[in-house]
Design a protein around this motif. Sequence first.
Motif, PDB file in Angstrom:
ATOM      1  N   PRO A  50      51.716   4.249  41.222  1.00  0.00           N
ATOM      2  CA  PRO A  50      52.012   5.265  40.635  1.00  0.00           C
ATOM      3  C   PRO A  50      51.084   4.734  39.765  1.00  0.00           C
ATOM      4  CG  PRO A  50      53.955   3.861  40.305  1.00  0.00           C
ATOM      5  CD  PRO A  50      52.932   3.578  41.761  1.00  0.00           C
ATOM      6  N   ILE A  51      50.386   3.305  39.004  1.00  0.00           N
ATOM      7  CA  ILE A  51      49.773   2.948  38.019  1.00  0.00           C
ATOM      8  C   ILE A  51      47.879   3.306  38.642  1.00  0.00           C
ATOM      9  CG2 ILE A  51      48.807   1.942  37.205  1.00  0.00           C
ATOM     10  CD1 ILE A  51      51.364  -0.223  36.985  1.00  0.00           C
ATOM     11  N   ALA A  52      48.145   3.058  39.860  1.00  0.00           N
ATOM     12  CA  ALA A  52      46.363   3.250  40.351  1.00  0.00           C
ATOM     13  C   ALA A  52      46.244   4.522  40.360  1.00  0.00           C
ATOM     14  CB  ALA A  52      46.270   2.995  41.691  1.00  0.00           C
ATOM     15  N   ILE A  53      47.154   6.062  40.572  1.00  0.00           N
ATOM     16  CA  ILE A  53      47.130   6.956  40.427  1.00  0.00           C
ATOM     17  C   ILE A  53      46.804   7.342  39.140  1.00  0.00           C
ATOM     18  CG2 ILE A  53      48.203   9.124  41.026  1.00  0.00           C
ATOM     19  CD1 ILE A  53      49.828   8.631  43.038  1.00  0.00           C
ATOM     20  N   GLN A  54      47.555   7.300  38.182  1.00  0.00           N
ATOM     21  CA  GLN A  54      47.113   7.435  36.791  1.00  0.00           C
ATOM     22  C   GLN A  54      46.185   6.899  36.252  1.00  0.00           C
ATOM     23  OE1 GLN A  54      51.817   7.451  35.214  1.00  0.00           O
ATOM     24  NE2 GLN A  54      50.824   5.644  35.346  1.00  0.00           N
ATOM     25  N   ALA A  55      45.435   6.105  36.977  1.00  0.00           N
ATOM     26  CA  ALA A  55      43.849   5.729  36.624  1.00  0.00           C
ATOM     27  C   ALA A  55      43.157   5.980  37.523  1.00  0.00           C
ATOM     28  CB  ALA A  55      44.201   4.178  37.349  1.00  0.00           C
ATOM     29  N   TYR A  56      43.701   6.828  39.089  1.00  0.00           N
ATOM     30  CA  TYR A  56      41.685   7.382  39.457  1.00  0.00           C
ATOM     31  C   TYR A  56      42.002   8.376  38.229  1.00  0.00           C
ATOM     32  CZ  TYR A  56      40.447  10.632  42.810  1.00  0.00           C
ATOM     33  OH  TYR A  56      40.037  12.436  43.138  1.00  0.00           O
ATOM     34  N   GLN A  57      43.343   9.592  37.866  1.00  0.00           N
ATOM     35  CA  GLN A  57      43.113  10.657  36.992  1.00  0.00           C
ATOM     36  C   GLN A  57      42.642  10.347  35.823  1.00  0.00           C
ATOM     37  OE1 GLN A  57      47.525  11.278  36.855  1.00  0.00           O
ATOM     38  NE2 GLN A  57      47.354  12.376  38.180  1.00  0.00           N
ATOM     39  N   SER A  58      42.636   9.097  35.593  1.00  0.00           N
ATOM     40  CA  SER A  58      42.144   9.092  33.698  1.00  0.00           C
ATOM     41  C   SER A  58      40.093   8.848  34.353  1.00  0.00           C
ATOM     42  CB  SER A  58      42.769   7.657  33.319  1.00  0.00           C
ATOM     43  OG  SER A  58      41.735   6.882  34.157  1.00  0.00           O
ATOM     44  N   SER A  65      41.497   4.148  31.244  1.00  0.00           N
ATOM     45  CA  SER A  65      42.660   3.462  30.301  1.00  0.00           C
ATOM     46  C   SER A  65      42.925   2.605  30.467  1.00  0.00           C
ATOM     47  CB  SER A  65      43.916   5.417  30.602  1.00  0.00           C
ATOM     48  OG  SER A  65      44.154   5.029  31.857  1.00  0.00           O
ATOM     49  N   ILE A  66      44.449   2.212  29.944  1.00  0.00           N
ATOM     50  CA  ILE A  66      44.846   1.100  30.700  1.00  0.00           C
ATOM     51  C   ILE A  66      45.654   0.804  31.766  1.00  0.00           C
ATOM     52  CG2 ILE A  66      47.567   1.971  29.675  1.00  0.00           C
ATOM     53  CD1 ILE A  66      46.229  -1.461  28.833  1.00  0.00           C
ATOM     54  N   ASP A  67      45.537   2.059  32.509  1.00  0.00           N
ATOM     55  CA  ASP A  67      46.135   2.403  33.260  1.00  0.00           C
ATOM     56  C   ASP A  67      45.012   1.858  35.280  1.00  0.00           C
ATOM     57  OD1 ASP A  67      48.620   3.630  33.432  1.00  0.00           O
ATOM     58  OD2 ASP A  67      47.153   4.953  32.773  1.00  0.00           O
ATOM     59  N   VAL A  68      44.053   1.888  34.608  1.00  0.00           N
ATOM     60  CA  VAL A  68      42.715   1.164  35.224  1.00  0.00           C
ATOM     61  C   VAL A  68      42.512  -0.310  34.752  1.00  0.00           C
ATOM     62  CG1 VAL A  68      40.077   0.819  35.119  1.00  0.00           C
ATOM     63  CG2 VAL A  68      41.555   3.159  35.106  1.00  0.00           C
ATOM     64  N   LEU A  69      42.923  -0.632  33.569  1.00  0.00           N
ATOM     65  CA  LEU A  69      42.781  -2.285  33.391  1.00  0.00           C
ATOM     66  C   LEU A  69      44.127  -2.777  34.529  1.00  0.00           C
ATOM     67  CD1 LEU A  69      42.064  -4.246  30.880  1.00  0.00           C
ATOM     68  CD2 LEU A  69      43.854  -3.893  29.963  1.00  0.00           C
ATOM     69  N   VAL A  70      44.993  -2.535  34.442  1.00  0.00           N
ATOM     70  CA  VAL A  70      46.807  -2.830  35.557  1.00  0.00           C
ATOM     71  C   VAL A  70      46.431  -2.882  36.925  1.00  0.00           C
ATOM     72  CG1 VAL A  70      48.384  -2.841  35.694  1.00  0.00           C
ATOM     73  CG2 VAL A  70      48.094  -2.317  33.204  1.00  0.00           C
ATOM     74  N   ARG A 229      47.404   5.499  21.731  1.00  0.00           N
ATOM     75  CA  ARG A 229      47.650   4.483  21.646  1.00  0.00           C
ATOM     76  C   ARG A 229      46.140   3.534  21.223  1.00  0.00           C
ATOM     77  NH1 ARG A 229      51.237   6.729  24.567  1.00  0.00           N
ATOM     78  NH2 ARG A 229      53.060   6.269  23.944  1.00  0.00           N
ATOM     79  N   PHE A 230      46.815   2.178  20.328  1.00  0.00           N
ATOM     80  CA  PHE A 230      45.580   1.405  19.805  1.00  0.00           C
ATOM     81  C   PHE A 230      45.154   0.741  21.692  1.00  0.00           C
ATOM     82  CE2 PHE A 230      44.404  -3.022  20.034  1.00  0.00           C
ATOM     83  CZ  PHE A 230      43.304  -3.184  19.075  1.00  0.00           C
ATOM     84  N   ILE A 231      45.645   0.231  22.276  1.00  0.00           N
ATOM     85  CA  ILE A 231      45.262  -0.148  23.807  1.00  0.00           C
ATOM     86  C   ILE A 231      45.033   0.548  24.678  1.00  0.00           C
ATOM     87  CG2 ILE A 231      46.072  -1.455  25.689  1.00  0.00           C
ATOM     88  CD1 ILE A 231      49.055  -2.159  24.399  1.00  0.00           C
ATOM     89  N   ASP A 232      44.974   1.899  24.355  1.00  0.00           N
ATOM     90  CA  ASP A 232      44.152   2.677  25.164  1.00  0.00           C
ATOM     91  C   ASP A 232      43.247   2.788  24.627  1.00  0.00           C
ATOM     92  OD1 ASP A 232      45.983   3.151  27.032  1.00  0.00           O
ATOM     93  OD2 ASP A 232      46.547   5.250  25.997  1.00  0.00           O
ATOM     94  N   ARG A 233      42.594   3.209  23.553  1.00  0.00           N
ATOM     95  CA  ARG A 233      41.473   3.112  22.812  1.00  0.00           C
ATOM     96  C   ARG A 233      40.685   2.086  22.781  1.00  0.00           C
ATOM     97  NH1 ARG A 233      44.320   4.994  18.423  1.00  0.00           N
ATOM     98  NH2 ARG A 233      43.768   2.691  17.249  1.00  0.00           N
ATOM     99  N   PHE A 234      41.053   0.535  23.079  1.00  0.00           N
ATOM    100  CA  PHE A 234      40.681  -0.432  23.360  1.00  0.00           C
ATOM    101  C   PHE A 234      39.815  -1.026  24.633  1.00  0.00           C
ATOM    102  CE2 PHE A 234      41.114  -5.082  24.551  1.00  0.00           C
ATOM    103  CZ  PHE A 234      40.318  -5.541  23.287  1.00  0.00           C
TER     104      PHE A 234
END
Length: 634
Positions: A50-58, A65-70, A229-234
């Motif tokens: 699910p994290i990779a799917i959210q990373a793909y969507q972003s 996003s932070i999902d890409v980071l993870v 969120r700060f982490i997303d901006r960062f």
Amino acid sequence: MQREILARKNQITLVSGILILIGLFGHFVLHSTVVFNTAFIIASILGATPIAIQAYQSLKVKVISIDVLVTIAVIGAFAIQNYEESAIVTFLFLFGSYLEQRTLNKTRSAIRSLTEMAPESALLQTENGEFVEVDVDDVDEGAILLVKTGARVPVDGTVLIGEGHINEASITGESVPVTKIEGSGVFAGTILENGTIQIRADKVGEDTTFGKIIELVEEAQDSKSEAERFIDRFSKYYTPAVLVIAFVAWLFTRDVELGITILVLGCPGALVIGVPVSNVAGIGNGARHGVLLKGSEVIGDFSRVDTIVFDKTGTLTVGNPEVAEKAYYNEDTEIILGYLASIERESDHPLAKAVLKEIGETTFSSVENTEVVKGGGIIATVEGKRVAVGNVALMEREKVGLNEQARQDIARFEKNGNSLVLTAVDGELAVLMGIRDQIRPGVKEDLQALKRLGVKDLVVLSGDNQGTVDLVAAELGLTEAHGHMLPEDKSAYIGKLQEQGQIVAFVGDGVNDSPSLALADIGIAMGSGTDVAIETSDVVLMNSDFSRLPHALGLTKITARNMKQNILIAVGVVLVLLASLLFSDWMNMAIGMLVHEGSILVVILNGMRLLNFSLKGDRKRTVTEPKSDFILEK
């Protein structure tokens, strides 16, 4: 397929956690590498999906996003066969997201609850003079309606015939019902507690005061968008920077392992879990101390509040009128109190209930020839004596003499914000009682604690009269006090403060407070208030314990500070690791992963400190710490 996987994130989180436990059991108990690796590999794949799917969507919308980071961290961990790192990071990331979402879901039904409380039908007068039940939407302006005891007033209107006591708490927030006589105005959504009245419809549907409350809540909730969120901006800048550094390192060295190592070391697991750990610990501490914090966004906003606006009744005050002062002018006090109780027990007026509670056990007598005086009180015969119970106007009507002492007492009682109940027997004043809503015990100390925590302005807004509100403000040391405030007036005042750049929290407990709770930067509801107020709010003080408000503010301040500490720890560790990898010979992947694990443990322990948070100046404790308004205490 993607939608179905994202819909099952909670189940995936649970299975992932179970697999991690199985893997640890296999490693430490069974000493089986196969069980260990298999469990963690499956947990990693499940958690990363699910994290990779959210990373793909972003990435599709050009957002890193932070999902890409993870996702990068999981791929890197797999590349170096560090399956436990990827499994634990994905599980904690999903678990933190679950906890946050769960606390926010309760705000979804506020508008629906308001709509359910709106009047649905009305008794409409037909051309032949009879009253028939119709849908409230079929009522036009100018129509004549009948309202019976216990029914909700269907429209805003004017009383034409009859009288009664109406509970206007849904509009003004005041607990004491208001006497309505011919010519009085009434509001839709209020309840006729006794009597029967006929009213003329002046405003109907969305134009009523109650309709405007619903509209205000809708507008206020629509205007509230979650801050990024700060982490997303960062991560928008940080993640591309790590990718570039890894690519450049590979380009110049042709060392694939070095590039992967940079990617792995550059994806801080501590950054991923640091904020969720602080949030969970802070929310958990609040729950243990009777404070419900609805999500991490609430913590950040609440910690920066500089102005708190209060509703009066049920918030600063108890909400139940009681006898606050009394004076006796006759030697036969016990007998006269019996007369008074005998008359008042036949009335359902809130002031009568307060008088009966004050008198307690007594000897009751039969009451005869009862006469209700509009806007004045009651006159009756008790044991052959003419007893008048009511206000000063009734005493003047009965030609009851008021000596100098009685006049001084009346003036003092009124100055103190009391509603007066006078009792005269055969034309002589015998008893004077002052009844008012009582200020919550300890509220003044709690307000001082809020000031110590950095709140600059404390304001009270109330539907009560200005004199009573001023008295409450003076006693509690508030900055401002405004009376005669309808829901739209309160919302407008809060909007004005926000336009001036103030970060505003509103504390209330009634349906009438819901627009202000929704519009304020932080809405705080008393736990015994209405469901609508609780659902619309961002913070709930369970059991209506006002003393938990300073604790809540102190907790959010230290939780926000704890989040920043965890972010600095995580980012600092990554910078040190990358610098050591690029500019020294001693750094390698094994050492880097060990430091990574250590940083994760540090941010977890730092976040868990919040579980033992207690506030300096708590009424139950006496603790001190220099240069700080809140401390950690076991």
